[in-house]
Design an enzyme around this catalytic site. Structure first.
Site, PDB file in Angstrom:
ATOM      1  N   GLY A  34      19.788  -4.750  11.639  1.00 49.17           N
ATOM      2  CA  GLY A  34      19.184  -3.701  12.439  1.00 49.17           C
ATOM      3  C   GLY A  34      19.386  -3.990  13.915  1.00 49.17           C
ATOM      4  O   GLY A  34      20.344  -4.654  14.304  1.00 49.17           O
ATOM      5  N   CYS A  35      18.491  -3.508  14.762  1.00 49.60           N
ATOM      6  CA  CYS A  35      18.568  -3.795  16.193  1.00 49.60           C
ATOM      7  C   CYS A  35      18.601  -5.301  16.412  1.00 49.60           C
ATOM      8  O   CYS A  35      17.806  -6.038  15.837  1.00 49.60           O
ATOM      9  CB  CYS A  35      17.369  -3.181  16.913  1.00 49.60           C
ATOM     10  SG  CYS A  35      17.300  -3.583  18.676  1.00 49.60           S
ATOM     11  N   PHE A  36      19.515  -5.779  17.245  1.00 53.20           N
ATOM     12  CA  PHE A  36      19.725  -7.224  17.345  1.00 53.20           C
ATOM     13  C   PHE A  36      18.704  -7.966  18.206  1.00 53.20           C
ATOM     14  O   PHE A  36      18.660  -9.194  18.208  1.00 53.20           O
ATOM     15  CB  PHE A  36      21.145  -7.576  17.805  1.00 53.20           C
ATOM     16  CG  PHE A  36      21.710  -6.814  18.971  1.00 53.20           C
ATOM     17  CD1 PHE A  36      20.910  -6.237  19.956  1.00 53.20           C
ATOM     18  CD2 PHE A  36      23.097  -6.677  19.103  1.00 53.20           C
ATOM     19  CE1 PHE A  36      21.451  -5.558  21.029  1.00 53.20           C
ATOM     20  CE2 PHE A  36      23.653  -5.995  20.190  1.00 53.20           C
ATOM     21  CZ  PHE A  36      22.834  -5.434  21.139  1.00 53.20           C
TER      22      PHE A  36
END
Length: 222
Positions: A34-36
């Site tokens: 997902g979002c890092f």
């Protein structure tokens, strides 16, 4: 800040980083979760992890960037001490912190293991099979080989730390672009996001010299 004896005075962040394990003695893992920003902080506080960085991988288009990602995915790259933490331990964190049974709506945020070699691929495939056996559900997370990695823009690196007033500014002034590869920054990035236990936090704060204003802001976030 924890009190230390006079012959053990706190060091600057740069001095602490100089004693960190060099890249020649670390292994590297790459995951899409997902979002890092979140995985960068989570892994950064993990024992045995030496450095973290975020970037783009898993696609074919050259020179991806945040606003021209193409077919790439946001990933976190984890540099770790294999004598302290096993690749399988990192996989445990990976499976526990994304949805392995559903697919992301966008390729940008998909779950993926990007193996650096055949040993990592075999370990990832074995852990995925074990997860399926435990849950009775098919794992949808991709397991692929890593062919390239493009470092994300500076403002994405150690995002939680950069978003902490005073503390983030202070460390950016100390490191500049080198902030991305700082062990101290990886740890603090995880701590301000709520990861890491109290003993590990106290140990780092005893070792690193911070200004009173930065220390106050850090303690506010813990």
């Amino acid at each position: 800040m924890t009190t230390v004896e006079s012959d053990q005075l706190p060091l600057t962040a740069l001095q602490v980083d100089a004693d960190a394990l060099p890249p020649s003695r670390t292994d590297t893992a790459t995951f899409g979760m997902g979002c890092f920003w979140g995985p960068d902080a989570r892994f950064g506080a993990m024992p045995g992890v030496v450095r973290t960085r975020v970037g783009y991988a898993g696609g074919t288009e050259p020179e991806p960037s945040y606003y021209a990602l193409g077919d790439h995915t946001e990933v976190v790259q984890v540099e770790y001490d294999p004598e302290t933490v096993a690749y399988e331990d990192l996989l445990d964190v990976f499976w526990a912190n994304h949805d392995p049974f559903g697919g992301a709506h966008k390729r940008q945020y998909r779950g993926v293991v990007l193996a650096h070699d055949e040993a990592q691929r075999a370990a990832a495939e074995a852990s995925a099979a074990a997860l399926e056996d435990r849950t009775g559900q098919p794992v949808g997370t991709a397991i692929e080989s890593l062919y390239s990695f493009t470092l994300a823009e500076d403002y994405h690196q150690k995002y939680e730390l950069r978003s902490t007033p005073v503390l983030g500014d202070e460390l950016e002034d100390v490191y500049g672009p080198a902030l991305v590869d700082s062990t101290v920054a990886a740890r603090l990035n995880g701590f301000v996001a709520g990861h890491g236990d109290a003993d590990r936090r106290a140990s780092l704060l005893a070792a690193v010299e911070l200004t009173p204003a930065a220390l106050s802001e850090l303690e506010r976030r813990l």
